[in-house]
Write a protein that holds these residues in place. Sequence first.
Motif, PDB file in Angstrom:
ATOM      1  N   ILE A 105      74.938 132.800  86.574  1.00  0.00           N
ATOM      2  CA  ILE A 105      75.644 132.265  87.552  1.00  0.00           C
ATOM      3  C   ILE A 105      75.588 133.152  88.867  1.00  0.00           C
ATOM      4  CG2 ILE A 105      77.812 131.370  88.788  1.00  0.00           C
ATOM      5  CD1 ILE A 105      78.456 130.458  85.840  1.00  0.00           C
ATOM      6  N   ASP A 106      75.057 132.836  90.012  1.00  0.00           N
ATOM      7  CA  ASP A 106      74.680 133.627  91.112  1.00  0.00           C
ATOM      8  C   ASP A 106      74.868 132.693  92.414  1.00  0.00           C
ATOM      9  OD1 ASP A 106      74.093 135.328  93.072  1.00  0.00           O
ATOM     10  OD2 ASP A 106      72.214 135.566  92.597  1.00  0.00           O
ATOM     11  N   LYS A 107      75.884 132.906  92.883  1.00  0.00           N
ATOM     12  CA  LYS A 107      76.358 132.233  94.170  1.00  0.00           C
ATOM     13  C   LYS A 107      75.402 132.357  95.364  1.00  0.00           C
ATOM     14  CE  LYS A 107      81.148 131.462  92.835  1.00  0.00           C
ATOM     15  NZ  LYS A 107      82.753 131.808  93.315  1.00  0.00           N
ATOM     16  N   LYS A 108      74.466 133.098  95.190  1.00  0.00           N
ATOM     17  CA  LYS A 108      73.627 133.768  96.228  1.00  0.00           C
ATOM     18  C   LYS A 108      71.967 133.244  95.974  1.00  0.00           C
ATOM     19  CE  LYS A 108      76.407 137.232  98.349  1.00  0.00           C
ATOM     20  NZ  LYS A 108      76.323 138.899  98.544  1.00  0.00           N
ATOM     21  N   CYS A 109      71.855 132.702  94.767  1.00  0.00           N
ATOM     22  CA  CYS A 109      70.612 132.212  94.332  1.00  0.00           C
ATOM     23  C   CYS A 109      70.039 130.959  95.109  1.00  0.00           C
ATOM     24  CB  CYS A 109      70.616 131.892  92.987  1.00  0.00           C
ATOM     25  SG  CYS A 109      69.288 131.377  92.185  1.00  0.00           S
ATOM     26  N   PRO A 110      68.819 130.822  95.674  1.00  0.00           N
ATOM     27  CA  PRO A 110      68.462 129.632  96.488  1.00  0.00           C
ATOM     28  C   PRO A 110      68.372 128.350  95.587  1.00  0.00           C
ATOM     29  CG  PRO A 110      66.670 131.262  96.115  1.00  0.00           C
ATOM     30  CD  PRO A 110      67.876 131.940  95.691  1.00  0.00           C
ATOM     31  N   PHE A 111      68.162 128.838  93.918  1.00  0.00           N
ATOM     32  CA  PHE A 111      68.065 127.475  93.130  1.00  0.00           C
ATOM     33  C   PHE A 111      68.947 127.122  92.613  1.00  0.00           C
ATOM     34  CE2 PHE A 111      64.421 130.543  93.326  1.00  0.00           C
ATOM     35  CZ  PHE A 111      63.247 129.582  93.653  1.00  0.00           C
ATOM     36  N   THR A 112      70.104 127.881  92.385  1.00  0.00           N
ATOM     37  CA  THR A 112      71.305 127.334  91.529  1.00  0.00           C
ATOM     38  C   THR A 112      72.653 127.412  92.375  1.00  0.00           C
ATOM     39  OG1 THR A 112      71.593 129.531  90.750  1.00  0.00           O
ATOM     40  CG2 THR A 112      70.094 128.119  89.478  1.00  0.00           C
ATOM     41  N   SER A 113      72.650 127.325  93.701  1.00  0.00           N
ATOM     42  CA  SER A 113      73.805 127.640  94.495  1.00  0.00           C
ATOM     43  C   SER A 113      73.487 126.744  95.855  1.00  0.00           C
ATOM     44  CB  SER A 113      74.184 128.871  94.629  1.00  0.00           C
ATOM     45  OG  SER A 113      73.280 129.525  95.773  1.00  0.00           O
ATOM     46  N   ASN A 114      74.453 126.825  96.861  1.00  0.00           N
ATOM     47  CA  ASN A 114      74.453 125.972  98.136  1.00  0.00           C
ATOM     48  C   ASN A 114      73.504 126.752  99.227  1.00  0.00           C
ATOM     49  OD1 ASN A 114      75.956 123.997  97.033  1.00  0.00           O
ATOM     50  ND2 ASN A 114      77.569 124.954  97.324  1.00  0.00           N
ATOM     51  N   VAL A 115      72.977 127.902  98.821  1.00  0.00           N
ATOM     52  CA  VAL A 115      72.136 128.613  99.848  1.00  0.00           C
ATOM     53  C   VAL A 115      71.060 128.077  99.940  1.00  0.00           C
ATOM     54  CG1 VAL A 115      71.021 130.931 100.376  1.00  0.00           C
ATOM     55  CG2 VAL A 115      72.913 130.695  99.085  1.00  0.00           C
ATOM     56  N   SER A 116      70.671 127.497 101.606  1.00  0.00           N
ATOM     57  CA  SER A 116      69.369 126.909 101.812  1.00  0.00           C
ATOM     58  C   SER A 116      68.403 127.909 102.403  1.00  0.00           C
ATOM     59  CB  SER A 116      69.754 125.704 102.813  1.00  0.00           C
ATOM     60  OG  SER A 116      70.396 126.297 103.794  1.00  0.00           O
ATOM     61  N   ILE A 117      67.162 127.639 102.201  1.00  0.00           N
ATOM     62  CA  ILE A 117      66.244 128.549 102.856  1.00  0.00           C
ATOM     63  C   ILE A 117      65.511 127.632 104.029  1.00  0.00           C
ATOM     64  CG2 ILE A 117      63.932 129.350 102.610  1.00  0.00           C
ATOM     65  CD1 ILE A 117      66.025 130.749 100.868  1.00  0.00           C
ATOM     66  N   ARG A 118      65.847 128.348 105.313  1.00  0.00           N
ATOM     67  CA  ARG A 118      65.105 128.081 106.632  1.00  0.00           C
ATOM     68  C   ARG A 118      64.704 128.991 107.477  1.00  0.00           C
ATOM     69  NH1 ARG A 118      68.280 131.194 108.016  1.00  0.00           N
ATOM     70  NH2 ARG A 118      70.578 130.602 108.929  1.00  0.00           N
ATOM     71  N   GLY A 119      63.651 128.808 108.260  1.00  0.00           N
ATOM     72  CA  GLY A 119      63.260 129.920 109.189  1.00  0.00           C
ATOM     73  C   GLY A 119      61.992 130.688 108.530  1.00  0.00           C
ATOM     74  N   ARG A 120      61.870 131.804 108.493  1.00  0.00           N
ATOM     75  CA  ARG A 120      60.860 132.582 108.306  1.00  0.00           C
ATOM     76  C   ARG A 120      60.509 132.722 106.857  1.00  0.00           C
ATOM     77  NH1 ARG A 120      61.232 138.144 111.321  1.00  0.00           N
ATOM     78  NH2 ARG A 120      58.924 138.062 111.203  1.00  0.00           N
ATOM     79  N   ILE A 121      59.137 132.895 106.587  1.00  0.00           N
ATOM     80  CA  ILE A 121      58.671 132.929 105.086  1.00  0.00           C
ATOM     81  C   ILE A 121      57.704 134.144 105.351  1.00  0.00           C
ATOM     82  CG2 ILE A 121      57.403 131.985 103.171  1.00  0.00           C
ATOM     83  CD1 ILE A 121      59.829 130.500 103.735  1.00  0.00           C
ATOM     84  N   ILE A 122      57.995 135.301 104.757  1.00  0.00           N
ATOM     85  CA  ILE A 122      57.478 136.645 104.583  1.00  0.00           C
ATOM     86  C   ILE A 122      57.055 137.034 103.327  1.00  0.00           C
ATOM     87  CG2 ILE A 122      57.822 139.055 105.216  1.00  0.00           C
ATOM     88  CD1 ILE A 122      60.010 138.183 107.192  1.00  0.00           C
ATOM     89  N   LYS A 123      55.795 137.603 103.323  1.00  0.00           N
ATOM     90  CA  LYS A 123      54.933 138.210 102.124  1.00  0.00           C
ATOM     91  C   LYS A 123      55.006 139.720 102.257  1.00  0.00           C
ATOM     92  CE  LYS A 123      51.631 136.379  99.023  1.00  0.00           C
ATOM     93  NZ  LYS A 123      50.442 135.607  99.016  1.00  0.00           N
TER      94      LYS A 123
END
Length: 218
Positions: free
Chosen positions: A99-117
């Motif tokens: 349980i991770d409240k900062k995980c983008p797959f199992t919490s409410n954190v949404s990904i938007r903006g820049r994608i960096i490699k």
Amino acid sequence: FFFFFFFSSRRRHTRCREVSWARRCVQETVSTQSTWDSFYQGFVVAMAEQQEKAFQKQNNVYLNTKALLSKKTEKGERYYKTVGLGFKTPKEAINGTYIDKKCPFTSNVSIRGRIIKGICIGTKMKNTIVIRRDYLHYVKKYLRFEKRHTTVSAHCAPCFSHVKVGDIVTIGQCRPLSKTVRFNVLKFEPFKIVGNVKKQFMLFQTKNAIKITCLLYT
């Protein structure tokens, strides 16, 4: 004088015995530690389990429903989602128990903006990695490009616990998670680098990199 010499030699003898006993104890602890380490290597957990003492719960799951309290759902309910942009949800996030409240797959954190490699150069922090991103800066005075780099801290969910130094990591921008973390790991590719990671210079195929390569070859 005889008694003083007798007692001093006896004291010296006991001190030597104590030192040898301490050395023996250290050797035994080192040997037992190495045997325990080798013993535990066969039981490496695929995913990092949590060690928190407090009760962990996902925000999107209600645990007091009758369906969850019935015998048919003893395993419990798990919330997961897709972040979009063509990134797949890892199996560890779907089938795992973390349980991770900062995980983008199992919490409410949404990904938007820049994608960096970039390349992972540090994994010493808990659930946070450091990524090095190399780029070329054009100097107008000399009509040349110079090498530059930036370091970015990104949150690494327990589903990406296999990330090591030297791996190629794709991160996405999200809301501020801490003082220095504004990105989240979305994907990683195992990669082996010979030598020091910080001495490497790698350009990834982004739009700016394609423009620069076109300028270099024209």
